[in-house]
Design an enzyme around this catalytic site. Structure first.
Site, PDB file in Angstrom:
ATOM      1  N   CYS A 213      -1.100   3.526  10.691  1.00  0.00           N
ATOM      2  CA  CYS A 213      -0.859   5.331  11.576  1.00  0.00           C
ATOM      3  C   CYS A 213      -2.158   5.805  11.840  1.00  0.00           C
ATOM      4  CB  CYS A 213      -0.475   6.003  10.449  1.00  0.00           C
ATOM      5  SG  CYS A 213      -2.507   6.496   9.290  1.00  0.00           S
TER       6      CYS A 213
ATOM      7  N   GLY B  91       6.485   7.410   0.768  1.00  0.00           N
ATOM      8  CA  GLY B  91       7.561   7.771   1.425  1.00  0.00           C
ATOM      9  C   GLY B  91       8.359   6.132   2.423  1.00  0.00           C
TER      10      GLY B  91
ATOM     11  N   CYS C 216       0.798  -1.107   0.058  1.00  0.00           N
ATOM     12  CA  CYS C 216      -0.125  -0.111   0.166  1.00  0.00           C
ATOM     13  C   CYS C 216       0.676   1.589  -0.574  1.00  0.00           C
ATOM     14  CB  CYS C 216      -0.757   0.438   1.255  1.00  0.00           C
ATOM     15  SG  CYS C 216      -1.593  -1.274   1.682  1.00  0.00           S
ATOM     16  N   ALA C 217       1.170   1.521  -1.364  1.00  0.00           N
ATOM     17  CA  ALA C 217       2.832   2.382  -1.221  1.00  0.00           C
ATOM     18  C   ALA C 217       2.417   4.062  -0.889  1.00  0.00           C
ATOM     19  CB  ALA C 217       3.741   1.959  -2.406  1.00  0.00           C
ATOM     20  N   ALA C 218       1.322   4.300  -1.428  1.00  0.00           N
ATOM     21  CA  ALA C 218       0.832   6.024  -1.901  1.00  0.00           C
ATOM     22  C   ALA C 218       1.086   6.726  -0.445  1.00  0.00           C
ATOM     23  CB  ALA C 218       0.400   6.445  -2.943  1.00  0.00           C
TER      24      ALA C 218
ATOM     25  N   ASP D   1       1.512  -1.359   5.146  1.00  0.00           N
ATOM     26  CA  ASP D   1       1.959  -0.619   5.995  1.00  0.00           C
ATOM     27  C   ASP D   1      -0.441  -0.163   5.622  1.00  0.00           C
ATOM     28  OD1 ASP D   1       1.003   2.205   6.747  1.00  0.00           O
ATOM     29  OD2 ASP D   1       2.060   3.411   5.625  1.00  0.00           O
TER      30      ASP D   1
END
Length: 419
Positions: free
Chosen positions: A372, A257, A252-254, A319
């Protein structure tokens, strides 16, 4: 198109009200709501938007006392909320704020609400002392968080919930990640010192700035020497730490960072996935600025038949989507857009992703589950449920970061697939 001067406070109030109203209607700040704002005025508008949304619980409480009945026009309500925030943060300019808010109201429905805006704001100034005192008796107004959100925090973090709330109501700190392929952290710190930007080291590659700075003030930013990234987010690459040559999936790269940080630390065969093509382009742009490369594809990471070629990965970064309850000061719309049932909904999506990605990990490989969030249902509870389904999984490392003055809130659990 607004007829107000772009440099005026009236324009900033008007545009901030437009954006806040869009949020109240269900849109997210991530939808580039600032894109229509004149570039010169954008910093001022952004400050008003983010500040008024952080303080929405307080502003909404004031309006409930100042208005005889709810307003039917969202943009007028939003304008009042933005103006109330400005009055509280700039009490020395109260007359100017009221005057400019009335000018801004002139552009909403042919100015029919100018008188109401003027009357409400002047009434607030007359009653400000008593209204402010009354805030102490209203938990939502006092904490500036929804009631259900506060209940979640109090149940999960009885000793820390107030600190989490306080952090969520502040403007976020600014952290940097030094590109170790291009420059050492110590050398970059010296470059910052040379241009009078104060910072100190944090983590393995990070710097915490004493004051946020525009990126064009950061030496070498556009040449790829450094990136803006919260120190808490940098923990992902530090914990997963795949060896050079590893086959790695960032599922889930975007916005990219964590992808970039992994590549700055080691030469990897890395595949970065994200659901939306536009978000994938953002990943590619970030890698280009840093002179890094990876395969980037738009795909639902849980639908293996769409993207997986059957070759297992040595390391996986998951992520996953979450409530963003650990980064709410950066996403102040989230706490007002979310609903109690969203926590369980996110947990369901997270479980689906975890179960799918476990299949692409080789025996002996490691998967880093990351959010997060500070809500246990998305974090430790999620992992314990996963361990109950996957007997070959074991915890190597687990940590919950709570938001503080230097970093945002994150959860990390490094899982190993036993052979």
């Amino acid at each position: 198109m607004s007829r107000l001067p772009f440099t005026s406070l009236a324009y900033a109030l008007r545009e901030a009200a437009r954006i806040d109203a869009a949020v109240f209607a269900g849109q997210s700040l991530a939808d580039n709501l600032l894109g229509r704002v004149d570039v010169v005025a954008r910093p001022a508008v952004q400050d008003l938007v983010y500040g008024s949304l952080r303080a929405f619980g307080r502003g909404d409480f004031f309006l409930s006392r100042l208005l005889e009945k709810p307003l039917a026009v969202d943009e007028v309500r939003a304008l009042l909320l933005v103006a109330l925030y400005r009055l509280e943060t700039r009490p020395d300019a109260a007359h100017t704020v009221v005057d400019q808010a009335v000018s801004a109201a002139g552009e909403i429905l042919h100015g029919k609400f100018r008188g109401l805006v003027n009357a409400v704001l002047r009434s607030f100034l007359r009653q400000q002392a008593s209204l402010t005192a009354d805030v102490a008796a209203d938990p939502v107004a006092l904490a500036q968080h929804p009631g259900w959100w506060l209940a979640q925090l109090q149940a999960a973090w009885p000793d820390d919930w107030q600190r989490i709330v306080d952090a969520g109501n502040q403007a976020p700190p600014m952290g940097l990640r030094v590109n170790r392929r291009r420059i050492s952290r110590d050398d970059y710190l010296r470059q910052l010192t040379a241009v009078d930007i104060g910072a100190h080291p944090v983590g393995e590659d990070g710097l915490a700035l004493l004051k946020p700075q525009p990126v064009d003030r950061l030496p070498g930013f556009f040449d790829g020497l450094v990136s803006v990234q919260d120190p808490g987010a940098q923990r992902a690459a530090e914990i997963l730490a795949p060896a050079a040559g590893s086959r790695v999936l960032d599922a889930c790269a975007a916005p990219g960072g964590k992808t970039a940080h992994l590549l700055e630390r080691a030469d990897l065969d890395l595949l970065a996935l994200d659901l939306k093509p536009a978000r994938c382009r953002r990943v590619e742009e970030g890698l280009g600025r840093l002179h890094l490369s990876a395969r980037v594809e738009a795909a639902d990471c849980a639908k293996l038949d769409v993207w997986w070629d059957g070759r297992p990965f040595d390391a996986v970064l998951a992520d996953v989507p979450c409530t963003a309850s650990g980064v709410v000061r950066r996403n102040p719309d989230a706490k007002w857009l979310r609903r109690p049932e969203d926590v369980a909904s996110f947990a369901g999506t997270q479980a689906r992703i975890l179960d799918a990605l476990w299949q692409v990990l080789r025996p002996g490989g490691r998967l880093l589950y990351a959010t997060c969030s500070v809500f246990p249902e998305e974090n430790s509870v999620q992992v314990r449920n996963f361990l109950g389904r996957q007997t070959a999984a074991g915890i190597v490392h687990e940590e919950q970061l709570l938001p503080d003055a230097e970093r945002d809130g994150f959860y990390y659990c490094l899982l190993e697939k036993r052979a």
